[in-house]
Design a protein around this motif. Structure first.
Motif, mmCIF file in Angstrom:
data_model
loop_
_atom_site.group_PDB
_atom_site.id
_atom_site.type_symbol
_atom_site.label_atom_id
_atom_site.label_comp_id
_atom_site.label_asym_id
_atom_site.label_seq_id
_atom_site.Cartn_x
_atom_site.Cartn_y
_atom_site.Cartn_z
ATOM 1 N N GLU A 382 0.824 -1.173 -0.039
ATOM 2 C CA GLU A 382 0.078 0.025 0.067
ATOM 3 C C GLU A 382 1.007 1.326 0.118
ATOM 4 O OE1 GLU A 382 -3.621 1.769 2.320
ATOM 5 O OE2 GLU A 382 -2.752 0.215 3.282
ATOM 6 N N ILE A 383 2.085 1.207 0.786
ATOM 7 C CA ILE A 383 2.757 2.440 0.831
ATOM 8 C C ILE A 383 3.381 2.716 -0.834
ATOM 9 C CG2 ILE A 383 5.193 3.182 1.639
ATOM 10 C CD1 ILE A 383 4.516 1.807 4.283
ATOM 11 N N LEU A 384 3.788 1.508 -1.336
ATOM 12 C CA LEU A 384 4.320 1.811 -2.610
ATOM 13 C C LEU A 384 3.420 2.241 -3.595
ATOM 14 C CD1 LEU A 384 6.681 -1.067 -4.346
ATOM 15 C CD2 LEU A 384 5.131 0.221 -5.548
ATOM 16 N N ILE A 385 2.326 1.522 -3.535
ATOM 17 C CA ILE A 385 1.308 2.174 -4.473
ATOM 18 C C ILE A 385 0.782 3.791 -4.342
ATOM 19 C CG2 ILE A 385 -1.237 1.866 -5.117
ATOM 20 C CD1 ILE A 385 -0.939 -1.071 -4.843
ATOM 21 N N ASN A 386 0.789 3.959 -2.960
ATOM 22 C CA ASN A 386 0.458 5.434 -2.533
ATOM 23 C C ASN A 386 1.422 6.512 -2.937
ATOM 24 O OD1 ASN A 386 -2.053 4.515 -1.740
ATOM 25 N ND2 ASN A 386 -1.172 4.712 0.619
ATOM 26 N N ASN A 387 2.642 5.852 -3.142
ATOM 27 C CA ASN A 387 3.815 6.726 -3.471
ATOM 28 C C ASN A 387 4.616 6.143 -4.863
ATOM 29 O OD1 ASN A 387 4.842 8.428 -0.796
ATOM 30 N ND2 ASN A 387 4.107 6.596 -0.206
ATOM 31 N N TYR A 388 3.546 5.598 -5.645
ATOM 32 C CA TYR A 388 4.015 4.910 -6.873
ATOM 33 C C TYR A 388 5.019 5.736 -7.881
ATOM 34 C CZ TYR A 388 4.070 1.796 -10.939
ATOM 35 O OH TYR A 388 4.435 1.057 -12.128
ATOM 36 N N ASP A 389 4.560 6.833 -8.282
ATOM 37 C CA ASP A 389 5.240 7.811 -8.952
ATOM 38 C C ASP A 389 6.650 8.256 -8.626
ATOM 39 O OD1 ASP A 389 3.305 7.452 -10.792
ATOM 40 O OD2 ASP A 389 2.168 9.521 -10.281
ATOM 41 N N SER A 390 6.622 8.570 -7.497
ATOM 42 C CA SER A 390 8.114 8.853 -6.968
ATOM 43 C C SER A 390 8.898 7.981 -6.690
ATOM 44 C CB SER A 390 7.716 9.684 -5.477
ATOM 45 O OG SER A 390 7.246 8.745 -4.515
ATOM 46 N N ILE A 391 8.407 6.780 -6.201
ATOM 47 C CA ILE A 391 9.208 5.558 -6.141
ATOM 48 C C ILE A 391 9.720 5.053 -7.581
ATOM 49 C CG2 ILE A 391 9.351 3.087 -5.385
ATOM 50 C CD1 ILE A 391 7.625 4.054 -2.947
ATOM 51 N N TYR A 392 8.923 5.137 -8.472
ATOM 52 C CA TYR A 392 9.205 4.569 -9.843
ATOM 53 C C TYR A 392 10.193 5.443 -10.345
ATOM 54 C CZ TYR A 392 8.896 3.120 -14.733
ATOM 55 O OH TYR A 392 9.065 2.631 -15.971
ATOM 56 N N SER A 393 10.006 6.832 -10.232
ATOM 57 C CA SER A 393 11.267 7.747 -10.766
ATOM 58 C C SER A 393 12.609 7.604 -9.936
ATOM 59 C CB SER A 393 10.651 9.244 -10.458
ATOM 60 O OG SER A 393 11.428 10.073 -10.839
ATOM 61 N N ILE A 394 12.515 7.342 -8.820
ATOM 62 C CA ILE A 394 13.850 7.020 -8.162
ATOM 63 C C ILE A 394 14.557 5.657 -8.653
ATOM 64 C CG2 ILE A 394 14.786 6.438 -5.974
ATOM 65 C CD1 ILE A 394 12.667 8.462 -4.625
ATOM 66 N N ARG A 395 13.775 4.702 -8.796
ATOM 67 C CA ARG A 395 14.232 3.543 -9.354
ATOM 68 C C ARG A 395 14.670 3.623 -10.650
ATOM 69 N NH1 ARG A 395 13.353 -0.280 -12.922
ATOM 70 N NH2 ARG A 395 11.784 1.108 -14.030
ATOM 71 N N ASP A 396 13.967 4.361 -11.564
ATOM 72 C CA ASP A 396 14.360 4.476 -12.959
ATOM 73 C C ASP A 396 15.564 5.395 -13.177
ATOM 74 O OD1 ASP A 396 13.384 4.355 -15.949
ATOM 75 O OD2 ASP A 396 13.324 6.462 -15.792
#
Length: 414
Positions: A382-396
């Motif tokens: 749930e934490i990942l989904i709620n912060n999906y865009d920022s986490i995806y950007s950091i990973r990318d």
């Protein structure tokens, strides 16, 4: 001054064991090269501090071999000079290994030689010592008595004098080789080299991150299929840990666990890693073993007690149907739960040579399915989904950075 986290003796021991997994046909090669290089240097009266630099370089000299094309039967093997460029691509940004990089630069035939650089003569000697140690280690046959091999090996090394290796290095080797006991040690107990490294050679937590990053490249750079995976897992896991309120040191430890979670995968053949079709049961059993090898490689590392559990338990499931220990929820630490989710998220989101990454909607559904099956923590997902865009950007961003290093280091294959 940053406090000590672990020590170089434990680090290099784990590294050498990891390389044994990668190249089982040359088991204990790195231990033998390190043992020989250190003792040749002793015959040359090289200082203790310089011998430590040489020792680390002699362990890392073929760090780039996993990126090289496989040799066919009858083809000449790779030597230090053939591996230096790819090695630099893997360790070139690790500050604690800067002296090792200077040796690699001297050896790499593509790097312009600059004899004005600091300590050029010293590093040139080091490169020649490693070359000799490597040749001797490869000539040794564990199936034959050690002393039966001495004459042929010494004759071969003697022929190198003035032919790419200075006479002083060859003579130092021959003096050392004249002692019978060394041949039994190098063949059967090369681990003795570890006694040359004091456990007081401290490694800070930040140093450990740099060392873990380069070890992740040995794992991932073997194949374009996985070339940026561990960096993506590490970046994702750290951001989740930050959001969940973990301390700064815990987040750094999470980064190390992310980098090293697949280190046991060095045991898995490249053909299995790169198979596009569904794995057979036998192949999947090979893959399932790697998490246990991650456990073996990290369990005795001072300071890595938590990191080892977080990394090696990322295939355990809360419902007890994971592997290799079949743990249930109460026995799976939060760090391992985070790595497990970061691993799946990165694997399905990343672009690979044989497929596109999943869309945001597909990734979220995949993670939700794992939660619904009882495999993963709904709280963390749930934490990942709620912060999906920022986490995806950091990973990318991290994946792109590592991707640039991978492609710059890759060897062209006709």
């Amino acid at each position: 001054m940053e406090k000590k986290f672990t020590n170089m003796r434990d680090i290099v021991s784990s590294y050498a064991n990891a390389m044994n997994l990668l190249r089982p046909e040359t088991e204990k090669l790195h231990q033998r090269v390190a043992y020989l290089a250190y003792n040749i240097a002793s015959e040359m009266n090289i200082s203790e501090s310089d011998k430590k630099e040489l020792l680390y370089a002699s362990l890392l000299y073929d760090v780039g071999v996993g990126m090289m094309p496989d040799k066919q039967p009858g083809e000449e093997r790779y030597y230090f000079k053939d591996l230096a460029a790819t090695g630099l691509g893997i360790i070139g940004d690790v500050q604690i290994l800067k002296p090792v990089c200077e040796i690699f630069k001297i050896v790499d035939p593509e790097t312009p030689t600059d004899e004005t650089i600091f300590d050029f003569d010293k590093y040139k000697d080091f490169a020649e010592i490693i070359d000799v140690a490597d040749r001797v280690a490869f000539m040794l046959d564990p199936k034959d008595a050690a002393l039966n091999q001495v004459e042929d090996i010494c004759d071969t090394i003697s022929d190198l004098a003035g032919e790419g290796v200075s006479s002083s290095v060859v003579e130092a080797f021959l003096r050392f080789a004249d002692k019978e006991y060394v041949w039994m040690e190098v063949l059967h107990q090369p681990e003795i080299f570890l006694t040359y490294i004091s456990d007081e050679n401290s490694v800070t937590l930040d140093d450990a991150i740099g060392l873990a990053r380069f070890m992740s490249r040995i794992i991932d750079f073997r194949s374009s299929y996985t070339a940026m995976h561990s960096s993506g897992v590490a970046a994702t896991a750290v951001r989740l840990a930050e959001i969940m309120g973990m301390s700064e040191d815990e987040c750094k430890m999470m980064m190390i666990a992310g980098y090293l979670h697949d280190i046991g995968k060095l045991k898995v053949p490249k053909a299995v890693l790169e198979k596009n079709d569904k794995l057979t049961d036998a192949e999947f059993n090979i893959v399932k073993e790697y998490a246990y090898y991650t456990h073996l490689l990290l369990k005795d590392l001072t300071g890595f007690e938590q990191i080892g559990r977080w990394a090696s338990l990322h295939h355990e499931k809360l419902n007890g149907y994971g592997y290799p220990f079949r743990l249930k929820a109460d026995d799976i630490p939060m760090g391992a739960r985070i790595i497990a989710i970061a691993d799946i998220f990165s694997a399905v989101a990343e672009i690979r040579s044989y497929r596109a990454g999943m869309s945001k909607e597909e990734v979220i559904k995949t993670l939700a399915d794992y939660v619904d099956s009882g495999a993963m923590s709904g709280y963390i997902v749930e934490i990942l989904i709620n912060n999906y865009d920022s986490i995806y950007s950091i990973r990318d961003s991290e994946v792109r950075r590592e991707g640039a290093r991978y492609f710059a280091s890759s060897v062209d294959v006709d």
